[in-house]
Structures are given as C-alpha cells and as structure tokens.
Design a protein around this motif. Structure first.
Motif, PDB file in Angstrom:
ATOM      1  N   ASP A  75     -38.082  -3.690  14.014  1.00 42.86           N
ATOM      2  CA  ASP A  75     -38.957  -2.536  13.801  1.00 42.86           C
ATOM      3  C   ASP A  75     -39.695  -2.169  15.085  1.00 42.86           C
ATOM      4  O   ASP A  75     -39.892  -0.987  15.378  1.00 42.86           O
ATOM      5  CB  ASP A  75     -39.946  -2.829  12.680  1.00 42.86           C
ATOM      6  CG  ASP A  75     -40.717  -1.589  12.268  1.00 42.86           C
ATOM      7  OD1 ASP A  75     -40.095  -0.657  11.733  1.00 42.86           O
ATOM      8  OD2 ASP A  75     -41.947  -1.536  12.499  1.00 42.86           O
ATOM      9  N   ASP A 210     -34.504 -11.166  11.918  1.00 39.53           N
ATOM     10  CA  ASP A 210     -34.635  -9.847  11.303  1.00 39.53           C
ATOM     11  C   ASP A 210     -33.278  -9.310  10.857  1.00 39.53           C
ATOM     12  O   ASP A 210     -33.153  -8.710   9.784  1.00 39.53           O
ATOM     13  CB  ASP A 210     -35.264  -8.864  12.294  1.00 39.53           C
ATOM     14  CG  ASP A 210     -36.780  -8.853  12.241  1.00 39.53           C
ATOM     15  OD1 ASP A 210     -37.365  -9.697  11.541  1.00 39.53           O
ATOM     16  OD2 ASP A 210     -37.385  -8.003  12.917  1.00 39.53           O
ATOM     17  N   THR A 213     -32.392 -10.914   7.560  1.00 41.81           N
ATOM     18  CA  THR A 213     -33.318 -10.832   6.423  1.00 41.81           C
ATOM     19  C   THR A 213     -33.722  -9.405   6.070  1.00 41.81           C
ATOM     20  O   THR A 213     -34.590  -9.211   5.217  1.00 41.81           O
ATOM     21  CB  THR A 213     -34.594 -11.646   6.711  1.00 41.81           C
ATOM     22  OG1 THR A 213     -35.235 -11.147   7.898  1.00 41.81           O
ATOM     23  CG2 THR A 213     -34.274 -13.124   6.892  1.00 41.81           C
ATOM     24  N   SER A 214     -33.094  -8.413   6.714  1.00 39.91           N
ATOM     25  CA  SER A 214     -33.513  -7.021   6.503  1.00 39.91           C
ATOM     26  C   SER A 214     -32.433  -6.178   5.840  1.00 39.91           C
ATOM     27  O   SER A 214     -32.375  -4.964   6.034  1.00 39.91           O
ATOM     28  CB  SER A 214     -33.922  -6.388   7.840  1.00 39.91           C
ATOM     29  OG  SER A 214     -34.953  -7.114   8.465  1.00 39.91           O
ATOM     30  N   LEU A 217     -33.486  -2.939   4.070  1.00 42.62           N
ATOM     31  CA  LEU A 217     -33.852  -1.830   4.951  1.00 42.62           C
ATOM     32  C   LEU A 217     -32.615  -1.113   5.477  1.00 42.62           C
ATOM     33  O   LEU A 217     -32.561   0.117   5.515  1.00 42.62           O
ATOM     34  CB  LEU A 217     -34.684  -2.347   6.129  1.00 42.62           C
ATOM     35  CG  LEU A 217     -36.120  -2.777   5.844  1.00 42.62           C
ATOM     36  CD1 LEU A 217     -36.755  -3.326   7.114  1.00 42.62           C
ATOM     37  CD2 LEU A 217     -36.930  -1.598   5.326  1.00 42.62           C
TER      38      LEU A 217
END
Length: 292
Positions: A75, A210, A213-214, A217
């Motif tokens: 992000d 990330d 685990t994303s 998104l």
C-alpha cells in the motif's frame, strides 16, 4: 541506446530515485519486482515510440531508493506511485504498468486513484496467490524467491563476480543480453571486496508477506477495473521452467470474464525474460495499444 536520466523525486518522508527513459510527452509509469529496480524496464522502454517517456522508480528499499525510509508494504508503494503519477501527469492521466510484485502495486494504485491512470498493464503478476491455511509465510517466501533472496545476504569480491552469480541463474544465464547485464550492474553497491545488492532484505520480507496475505484486495481490484487492463503472463517461472508464476488455472479464474482484465500468454518466456528479453517488444506494443 541512451542510458536513463536518474532523478530524485519527492514522496512522503523522502525521495525516490526514478529512472527516466525517453523524452516524449506521453507519460508512462512502471513498477518493478520484489528484488528488482527501475532498470528492469530498460528493454521495454527502448521499444516504445518516440513520443513516450517511461518513468521507472526504484521502490523504497531498492536501488537508488534503498535508503528512503519505510514503512514498506504494497500500500505504501501504491501511495508513492499515485503521488508520482499526479506530479508527472500534470493534470493528465498516465499509463501504468508493473512487473511481478510491481503488478500488484500498480493494481492497488489504480484502485486507490483510478482518475490518475488511463490503462493498466500487468506483467506476470497481479493475481491473488493461493496460500495454504496456516502456512509459514517466511518459509513460503524462501521457497518461492529462492536465489533472489539468497543473494541479499551475500557479498562479492568484484562486480564481475556479482554478474557471474546472475549468469548462473537458470532463468537468466541462457538468455543473457545487454539489458540483463545493465539490470544486474545497476543493483550492485558496497566497498571493494564486499560488493552486494542494493536491495534491503527487510523491505523484501515485508512486501512479500503483503503479497501472500492481501488476496482479498487484489481480487477486489480485478473485479471491474476502472481503467482498461490487460495481463501478459509467461509460461515458465522464476527458475526458467514450469510451473509458471501464474498457473493456467489462476489466470482463467481471474481474467477473461465480464468485468475482468483480458489475458495473453507471451510464448517462450519465463518470469524475467518476459520483460528483459526480446519479448519486451511485445510488452511495449500491448502497452501502447491498450490505451487506443
């Protein structure tokens, strides 16, 4: 080919080193892979028409941005891309692409501020990666990244020794060319006798977690992208052999349907040569056509 201009452009908390290829008025912004740098777009940039300029930042913790402070994370990188797009576009949308981890960053940037971009080209990345429940994420990163992670803790006597390390990589050595060598030499730093990669391992591990685990998104971003989107994917993976980074079942799950990006395989390529080999001409061609 002229080498890129090296710029230091401000972002929150510091500055990013940005490589500018070309001098044209059309602006492209490109995000690299997890242990890469902006130099990974050298071959693609050479194939763009003269009216283009491609800006390829070294993301935080890599290349000339190795000392740009964190926090790291996808992000944060997406936020940096949006900031650069706003400044470089000067009121006009810019074209966006990303390779490997950079594809995920580009996807998040397009979701965050779609009005800043007029297209999104994902290169062998951007699809949610399946992770077994309860998996040891650090162990999974080590297995997935392999030699890319191993080099971060090593030192080398000379630049030539560093280049030789990459020449031994099964996905790179058989396809060696001037663009791969430029990419490798750009990455090396440190005193004589203790040359090493510019990449910070802590940035790689944070960003890698990330990636794993994303999935939610990424899935949301792939459902009805706000800009024209295309995925180019390689049939061979990080070690130059099967399985690919993005298996066929994963590509079919997330692309080609109503409201999803289109997808196209780029034959004869692996995860690296899709961008650093002769296929860079195909990547550039699809990138330009995507906004037509």
């Amino acid at each position: 080919m002229n080498e890129p201009d090296e710029l230091d452009l401000p972002v929150e908390g510091g500055a990013l080193r940005v490589l500018r290829f070309g001098r044209g008025p059309r602006i492209a912004l490109a995000a690299h892979g997890i242990t890469g740098s902006g130099m990974s777009f050298r071959a693609m940039a050479r194939q763009l028409p003269d009216e283009w300029s491609l800006f390829a930042p070294d993301l935080r913790g890599r290349g000339g941005s190795a000392d740009t402070p964190g926090p790291y994370g996808l992000d944060r990188h997406a936020q940096d891309l949006c900031h650069l797009a706003q400044e470089l576009g000067d009121g006009r949308p810019v074209a966006l692409t990303g390779h490997s981890m950079g594809a995920y960053v580009a996807l998040l940037a397009a979701v965050r501020r779609a009005a800043l971009f007029d297209r999104l080209l994902l290169v062998d990345g951007g699809l949610p990666l399946p992770v077994p429940p309860g998996a040891d994420l650090d162990a999974l990163l080590g297995t997935t990244l392999g030699p890319a992670l191993a080099r971060l803790g090593r030192t080398f006597e000379t630049d030539a020794a560093y280049v030789d390390f990459f020449r031994a990589h099964p996905a790179l050595g058989p396809h060696w060319n001037a663009d791969i060598e430029a990419y490798v030499r750009y990455d090396v730093t440190g005193p004589r006798g203790a040359r090493r990669s510019k990449v910070r391992e802590e940035a790689v591990r944070r960003d890698g977690r990330d990636l794993l685990t994303s999935a939610d998104l990424f899935a949301a971003g792939l459902t009805g992208p706000a800009v024209p989107a295309l995925l180019l994917h390689a049939p061979l993976g990080l070690l130059g052999q099967e399985p690919p980074m993005l298996p066929k079942s994963l590509v079919e799950r997330w692309t080609g349907g109503p409201g999803s990006p289109a997808a196209e395989p780029v034959g004869g390529t692996n995860h690296y040569t899709i961008l650093l080999g002769t296929a860079a001409a195909t990547v550039a061609e699809r990138f330009v056509a995507l906004g037509a």
